[in-house]
Write an enzyme that holds these catalytic residues in place. Structure first.
Site, short mmCIF file in Angstrom:
data_model
loop_
_atom_site.label_atom_id
_atom_site.label_comp_id
_atom_site.label_asym_id
_atom_site.label_seq_id
_atom_site.Cartn_x
_atom_site.Cartn_y
_atom_site.Cartn_z
N SER A 1 0.85 -1.19 0.00
CA SER A 1 0.00 0.00 0.00
C SER A 1 0.89 1.24 0.00
O SER A 1 1.67 1.45 -0.93
CB SER A 1 -0.96 -0.04 1.19
OG SER A 1 -2.01 0.88 1.03
N HIS B 1 -7.52 -5.57 -1.29
CA HIS B 1 -6.37 -4.91 -0.66
C HIS B 1 -5.92 -5.62 0.61
O HIS B 1 -4.79 -5.41 1.07
CB HIS B 1 -6.78 -3.46 -0.34
CG HIS B 1 -5.63 -2.52 -0.13
ND1 HIS B 1 -4.72 -2.22 -1.13
CD2 HIS B 1 -5.23 -1.81 0.96
CE1 HIS B 1 -3.83 -1.36 -0.67
NE2 HIS B 1 -4.10 -1.10 0.60
#
Length: 659
Positions: A520, A632
């Protein structure tokens, strides 16, 4: 007995204990234990019980290969409500504490969640997802879903957690346990989130954003919903994000955790109390730099729940969790303004329950060499007694690497904090390769907690360096806000200076065998690093950002995240491009492995595609791995087999390029 080295596949052996709930009698404890079914490649959760006074062997209360979670004691402590997907969808069940079969009490069309008991124990409120005019319950047979076009007329039409918006809103309903009748309490084109039920039974505490244009609104207000009239009374400011609502036993005070977005999503969460008599909302930690809540980063725990303010029986005192300098601690607070740690050690407290007691609590604790267990805390003495040992056999079998905390000053004088993990089979006088790990967020915190990825690298002979650069949580408001508008600036310098410090301090590190990885924001920084230095022999970027210009339009948070974090709008593409790692791809000489999930809507996979093609077009050393049906959260809660595949990809890339 000689312990063996850890491997990625050990995830199948580990168990997670989370969401402990101590009854108000201070004796009965129920919690959620999760493991992975290797055969089904799925997570299995069941409820377990312990008498904390007798400290008996935990008793399993639910069985089967399902997800049973969110246990909640009835007011009389003789029943337990929980959520289970055993019927195909998440529904609410109730079971007697004395034993027997659990009874399903909801049959909602789209499932049910978040059970909250009424004070008299006769009803349960819960959240349900419904489209306009959709029946809350259905007896119809399941129809096969047909492919239809998705009509989009708002910007917040997708989410990494739930995918594309399907026209449903979160509503609140109540089921009568005697009659089985279910009634919808809220309605309309608003998401209502159930927070709690007042002790007098007259109100529900709910949170919602009632702004007209939700695409440009980023608030969560708390309301008191009067059950008789359905009238809503707003008790927060309309300018911030508030939740985690709890009532004092006498019903006078309402505890909240939240902030007023002074620094957008970099704002520290604080403790607030609303006085229902005086109709006043006050922040009790306004002058404190303490971050309320658990913001520690890990890759193991399943179903961990951060409680709000846990009131005690005196109606004036309470406990809560706070993130502080790489640890999460249990804090005591009071309406008089007292605030001090009740348990502050080098550890990650990821669960807390008191049952309303002043001197007793149950905590869930993890450490770098301990995946996590439950402990009984005697508050006056700070003494901890172990209640579970679910991972004892694993720890007895596998050699785990411990960490050494490091603190040093950046070149501009700022204090920095992190950890060095030596290889699991460390030998004095031997040189070892080093992997720099970078966390996501960036507003998160590495902590004294268990990390499967780090342990795997240490087991294979790598030292692991991880720090909290500026932008991280746990070190005050100025520190966490410092990264905004400066991505790739001092945050990058902090990380490089950490590597310099490690090379100067630890003589076992081979400066010619360095690797770097992160996910991320950590993936963004990995991309940035390889475009600005060639000191690393190999790099692995995960769920990363490479291009802020395209991120603006494709991420579920892009159009406002860019403004908050890069401090740039679409009209200023020069600034976005200046902070984009893709702009520096021609400088990359480091072999780069790109890992990304197909259904990542936070950092969409096109970010990885752009980076991969740009690198290959320039004949750089790279490989692109796409993980199917994953979002994610792959590294933390994704498909178990894909989580293990991801770990092995990381390891094998470093083994190939760091000789």
């Amino acid at each position: 007995m000689t312990k063996r080295n850890l491997k990625a596949e050990d995830l199948y052996q580990l168990k997670s204990v989370a969401d402990p709930r101590l009854s108000s009698n201070g004796r009965d404890l129920v919690y959620v234990q999760t493991h992975i079914s290797e055969e089904k490649d799925e997570y299995v959760s069941n409820l377990f019980y312990i008498n904390v006074e007798d400290k008996n062997t935990p008793q399993q209360w639910t069985y089967g290969e399902h997800r049973n979670h969110s246990p909640r004691w009835s007011p009389a402590q003789d029943e337990l409500a929980f959520v289970s997907n055993r019927s195909g969808k998440n529904q609410i069940f109730v079971m007697k504490a004395s034993g027997g079969e659990a009874k399903q009490v909801t049959t909602c069309t789209n499932g049910a969640s978040n059970p909250v008991w009424s004070p008299d124990g006769k009803k349960i409120a819960f959240n349900v997802s419904l489209a306009e005019d959709e029946a809350i319950e259905t007896k119809d047979k399941k129809e096969e879903k047909k492919l239809v076009p998705l009509e989009v007329d708002k910007m917040k039409y997708k989410s990494d957690a739930s995918g594309f918006w399907d026209g449903k809103y979160s509503q609140i309903a109540i089921v009568d346990l005697e009659t089985g009748e279910t009634n919808l309490i809220t309605e309309g084109k608003v998401d209502y989130h159930l927070q709690g039920w007042s002790p007098d039974g007259k109100h529900l505490a709910v949170s919602a954003d009632l702004s007209e244009n939700l695409d440009f609104s980023f608030v969560s207000d708390v309301f008191l919903l009067e059950l008789e009239t359905k009238k809503l009374e707003k008790i927060t400011t309309g300018s911030g994000y508030f939740g985690s609502v709890t009532w004092s036993p006498n019903g006078r005070y309402i505890g909240l955790i939240g902030h007023e977005r002074e620094f957008e999503n970099a704002t520290l969460s604080k403790v607030w109390v609303y006085d229902t008599v005086q109709k006043e909302l006050n922040c009790l930690t306004a002058e404190s730099d303490l971050l309320i809540g658990d913001f520690a980063i890990g890759d193991f725990q399943q179903g961990a729940v951060t409680p709000g303010i846990l009131w005690t029986e005196d109606n004036e005192s309470f406990y809560f969790l706070a993130s502080d300098h790489g640890n999460t601690a249990v804090y005591y607070g009071s309406l008089k303004g007292e605030m001090y740690p009740a348990l502050l050690e080098s550890q990650h407290v990821y669960g807390l329950t008191t049952g309303g007691a002043l001197n007793r609590a149950v905590v869930a604790i993890s450490k770098p060499t301990d995946p996590g267990e439950l402990y009984l805390l005697d508050v006056p003495t700070g003494k901890l007694e172990a209640l579970t040992s679910v991972n004892k056999s694993y720890k007895d079998e596998v050699k785990l690497a411990d960490v050494e905390e490091i603190e040093f000053k950046a070149k501009d004088g700022w204090d920095l904090h992190g950890w060095m993990m030596k290889p699991a089979n460390f030998e004095e006088g031997k040189k070892y390769p080093l992997i720099l790990e970078i966390h996501g967020g960036p507003h998160a915190m590495y902590a004294n907690t268990y990390f499967q990825e780090f342990q795997m690298l240490a087991a294979e002979g790598y030292a692991v360096l991880f720090i909290n650069p500026r932008g991280s949580h746990g070190y005050g408001q100025k520190f966490v806000d410092a990264v905004r508008g400066d991505y790739g600036g001092r945050d990058y310098a902090d990380l490089m200076e950490a590597v310099d410090y490690a090379l100067e301090t630890f003589d076992f590190i081979d400066e010619n065998r360095l690797g770097v990885t992160g996910g991320s924001y950590g993936g963004f920084m990995t991309n940035w690093i390889v475009g600005h230095t060639n000191r690393f022999k190999a790099a692995v970027t995960q769920r990363s950002i490479s291009n802020w210009i395209s991120f603006y339009g494709v991420s579920d948070i892009g159009y406002y995240f860019n403004a908050w974090q890069i401090k740039s709008e679409l009209e200023d593409v020069e600034t976005m491009w200046k902070h984009s790692p893709l702009a520096y791809v021609g400088n990359v000489e480091t072999p780069l492995l790109i890992l990304h999930s197909e259904k990542d809507y936070r950092c969409p996979i096109e970010q990885a595609e752009q980076l991969f093609i740009a690198l290959k077009h320039r004949k750089k050393e790279t490989k692109f791995v796409r993980f199917p049906e994953s979002n994610h959260e792959l590294s933390r809660s994704g498909k178990p087999s894909l989580r293990i595949a991801r770990l092995n990809y990381i390891l094998n890339w470093f083994k190939e390029y760091i000789k």
